[in-house]
Design a protein around this motif. Structure first.
Motif, PDB file in Angstrom:
ATOM      1  N   LEU A  21     -31.349  15.833 -38.472  1.00 31.71           N
ATOM      2  CA  LEU A  21     -32.205  16.961 -38.119  1.00 31.71           C
ATOM      3  C   LEU A  21     -33.049  16.353 -37.138  1.00 31.71           C
ATOM      4  O   LEU A  21     -33.271  17.273 -36.235  1.00 31.71           O
ATOM      5  CB  LEU A  21     -33.153  17.351 -39.338  1.00 31.71           C
ATOM      6  N   VAL A  22     -33.428  15.314 -37.121  1.00 34.11           N
ATOM      7  CA  VAL A  22     -34.229  14.625 -35.882  1.00 34.11           C
ATOM      8  C   VAL A  22     -33.483  14.732 -34.696  1.00 34.11           C
ATOM      9  O   VAL A  22     -33.741  15.037 -33.705  1.00 34.11           O
ATOM     10  CB  VAL A  22     -34.546  13.180 -36.080  1.00 34.11           C
ATOM     11  N   THR A  25     -32.680  18.548 -33.548  1.00 33.72           N
ATOM     12  CA  THR A  25     -33.821  19.296 -33.074  1.00 33.72           C
ATOM     13  C   THR A  25     -34.233  18.578 -31.555  1.00 33.72           C
ATOM     14  O   THR A  25     -34.471  19.343 -30.676  1.00 33.72           O
ATOM     15  CB  THR A  25     -35.003  19.284 -34.157  1.00 33.72           C
ATOM     16  N   SER A  26     -34.199  17.252 -31.700  1.00 30.90           N
ATOM     17  CA  SER A  26     -34.690  16.831 -30.602  1.00 30.90           C
ATOM     18  C   SER A  26     -33.728  16.978 -29.156  1.00 30.90           C
ATOM     19  O   SER A  26     -34.070  17.186 -28.113  1.00 30.90           O
ATOM     20  CB  SER A  26     -34.527  14.998 -30.670  1.00 30.90           C
ATOM     21  N   ALA A  56     -39.889  25.557 -29.837  1.00 31.57           N
ATOM     22  CA  ALA A  56     -40.008  25.399 -31.336  1.00 31.57           C
ATOM     23  C   ALA A  56     -39.168  24.279 -31.631  1.00 31.57           C
ATOM     24  O   ALA A  56     -39.607  23.741 -32.863  1.00 31.57           O
ATOM     25  CB  ALA A  56     -39.154  26.790 -31.635  1.00 31.57           C
ATOM     26  N   CYS A  57     -38.038  23.855 -31.151  1.00 34.09           N
ATOM     27  CA  CYS A  57     -37.370  22.772 -31.478  1.00 34.09           C
ATOM     28  C   CYS A  57     -38.149  21.468 -31.276  1.00 34.09           C
ATOM     29  O   CYS A  57     -38.084  20.487 -32.090  1.00 34.09           O
ATOM     30  CB  CYS A  57     -35.939  22.778 -30.727  1.00 34.09           C
ATOM     31  N   VAL A  59     -41.411  20.962 -31.508  1.00 31.33           N
ATOM     32  CA  VAL A  59     -42.405  21.128 -32.575  1.00 31.33           C
ATOM     33  C   VAL A  59     -41.621  20.384 -33.806  1.00 31.33           C
ATOM     34  O   VAL A  59     -42.304  19.374 -34.535  1.00 31.33           O
ATOM     35  CB  VAL A  59     -43.062  22.205 -32.791  1.00 31.33           C
ATOM     36  N   ALA A  60     -40.518  21.039 -34.062  1.00 36.78           N
ATOM     37  CA  ALA A  60     -39.759  20.558 -35.384  1.00 36.78           C
ATOM     38  C   ALA A  60     -39.504  19.117 -35.182  1.00 36.78           C
ATOM     39  O   ALA A  60     -39.663  18.416 -36.028  1.00 36.78           O
ATOM     40  CB  ALA A  60     -38.664  21.529 -35.439  1.00 36.78           C
ATOM     41  N   ALA A  61     -39.071  18.773 -33.967  1.00 31.82           N
ATOM     42  CA  ALA A  61     -38.566  17.303 -33.786  1.00 31.82           C
ATOM     43  C   ALA A  61     -39.477  16.395 -34.035  1.00 31.82           C
ATOM     44  O   ALA A  61     -39.382  15.205 -34.742  1.00 31.82           O
ATOM     45  CB  ALA A  61     -38.010  17.385 -32.369  1.00 31.82           C
ATOM     46  N   LEU A  63     -42.334  16.793 -35.810  1.00 28.34           N
ATOM     47  CA  LEU A  63     -42.871  16.680 -37.090  1.00 28.34           C
ATOM     48  C   LEU A  63     -41.675  15.828 -38.008  1.00 28.34           C
ATOM     49  O   LEU A  63     -42.155  14.950 -39.007  1.00 28.34           O
ATOM     50  CB  LEU A  63     -42.767  18.180 -37.737  1.00 28.34           C
ATOM     51  N   LEU A  64     -40.454  16.284 -37.817  1.00 24.30           N
ATOM     52  CA  LEU A  64     -39.402  15.488 -38.591  1.00 24.30           C
ATOM     53  C   LEU A  64     -39.479  14.010 -38.027  1.00 24.30           C
ATOM     54  O   LEU A  64     -39.212  13.178 -38.943  1.00 24.30           O
ATOM     55  CB  LEU A  64     -37.892  16.055 -38.123  1.00 24.30           C
ATOM     56  N   SER A  65     -39.838  13.638 -36.725  1.00 27.08           N
ATOM     57  CA  SER A  65     -39.499  12.250 -36.243  1.00 27.08           C
ATOM     58  C   SER A  65     -40.739  11.489 -37.170  1.00 27.08           C
ATOM     59  O   SER A  65     -40.373  10.218 -37.461  1.00 27.08           O
ATOM     60  CB  SER A  65     -39.995  12.203 -34.884  1.00 27.08           C
TER      61      SER A  65
END
Length: 297
Positions: A21-22, A25-26, A56-57, A59-61, A63-65
Motif C-alpha cells: 500500500l505504501v 499510494t506513494s 489524497a494519496c 496523505v495516505a502514503a 500515514l502508511l509509511s
C-alpha cells in the motif's frame, strides 16, 4: 518461493500488505503530479480531479509509511505487538535506513500539495516532490548494494517511469467513460511520453537484474529469483497491453469508434491488476527473501 510464503507469519503478511500500500499510494501521488504536469491534453476539470487524488494519496502514503516503523520494531522484538512501540527499539528503527527512507519520502509527499500554488512555482515544487518520493525508495533494500550509486539511480529512474504510468490510469479510465475523443487525445499524449518511460523501465530493469544476479540460472533457484521472474512476467504482459493500447485503441478512439472507449477501460483494468501484482510481488520480494546477489554468492 512457496516454502518461504508458507512459513510467513501474520506479522510478515501485515508488513507485506502495508508495504504494498505504501508503494501504491506513494507512486500514485507522484504519478498524479507527473501526469497533471506532463499531459498537456488533459482537460482542466480532469486535471483538477487528478491533483485532488494525488494529494489524497500523498496523505495516505505518509500515514502508511509511518506505520512501517512500529511494524519493523515489532519484528525486531520477535514479532510481539508489545515491541511495536518499545521506547528503545522504535528510535533505533527511526534512525535506520528504513527510517531515513521514510523521512525523505515524507518531504516529497509534503511537497505534493504545492501543485495548488498558482503560477509556475507550484508545479515545480510538486514535481520536485514527486522525484523525491521516487528517490526515497533508493535508501534501503538492494539499492544499498554495490555499486550503490548506480543501483540507486537505476531504481529511481525505474520508479519515476512506473509512477507516471500509474498516474495516467485514473484520468484515462474516467475520460473513456465521458468523452472518447478527449480520451484518445490524452492516450496519444501519454503514449508519446510513455515510449521514453518503457525504454527507461526496460534498460533500468535489465541493468539492475544483471548487477544483482551475475548468474541468472543460479538466481532462478532462489526464492528471490523466482519472485523476480514473476514480477518480470507481469511487467512483460503490461508492456504488451501498452503496445496494444498505443497501436490499436488510441487510433480507434481518435476515429471515435463506438466500442473503443469500453475496450480502453477494460485494458486499463487489466493494467491496474498487473501493476498491483508487480507491487505486491515487490513487497513480498523485499520482505521474505534476501537480494539475489547475496543468495547466489
Amino acid at each position: 518461493m512457496l516454502d518461504a510464503l508458507a512459513k510467513a507469519d501474520s506479522l510478515t503478511w501485515i508488513a507485506i500488505v502495508v508495504k504494498s500500500l505504501v508503494y501504491a499510494t506513494s507512486l500514485s501521488a507522484a504519478g498524479g503530479i507527473l501526469s497533471a504536469v506532463a499531459l498537456r491534453s488533459l482537460p482542466q476539470g480532469e486535471r483538477a480531479w487528478v491533483i485532488r487524488l494525488a494529494v489524497a494519496c500523498a496523505v495516505a502514503a505518509a500515514l502508511l509509511s509511518l506505520a512501517r516503523l512500529p511494524l519493523r520494531a515489532s519484528f525486531l522484538m520477535g514479532g510481539t505487538w508489545q515491541g511495536a512501540f518499545d521506547p528503545m527499539i522504535l528510535p533505533m528503527v527511526a534512525q535506520s535506513p528504513l527510517g531515513m527512507s521514510i523521512a525523505i519520502r515524507l518531504v516529497g509527499l509534503a511537497l505534493v500539495p504545492a501543485i495548488l500554488i498558482p503560477g509556475r512555482i507550484g508545479p515545480a515544487l510538486a514535481t520536485t516532490g514527486a522525484l523525491i518520493i521516487a528517490m526515497s525508495f533508493t535508501f534501503r533494500g538492494h539499492a544499498l548494494a554495490d555499486p550503490r550509486v548506480i543501483l540507486g539511480l537505476l531504481l529511481a529512474v525505474h520508479l519515476v517511469a512506473i509512477a507516471f504510468w500509474i498516474g495516467a490510469f485514473a484520468p484515462l479510465y474516467r475520460l473513456a467513460d465521458q468523452n472518447g475523443l478527449a480520451a484518445g487525445k490524452v492516450a496519444h499524449d501519454f503514449g508519446r511520453l510513455a515510449l521514453w518511460g518503457v525504454g527507461a523501465l526496460a534498460v533500468s530493469g535489465s541493468v539492475t537484474l544483471w548487477l544483482l544476479t551475475k548468474d541468472l540460472i543460479a538466481a532462478l533457484g532462489t526464492a528471490y529469483g523466482q519472485m523476480f521472474a514473476l514480477k518480470l512476467a507481469a511487467f512483460t504482459a503490461l508492456i504488451g497491453l501498452a503496445a496494444f493500447n498505443k497501436l490499436r485503441l488510441t487510433p480507434a478512439l481518435l476515429r471515435q469508434d463506438p466500442d473503443a472507449a469500453q475496450r480502453l477501460r477494460r485494458s486499463i483494468v487489466l493494467e491496474v491488476a498487473l501493476v498491483a501484482l508487480i507491487l505486491l510481488t515487490t513487497a513480498t520480494l523485499t520482505t521474505i527473501s534476501a537480494p539475489l546477489m547475496v543468495e547466489v554468492r
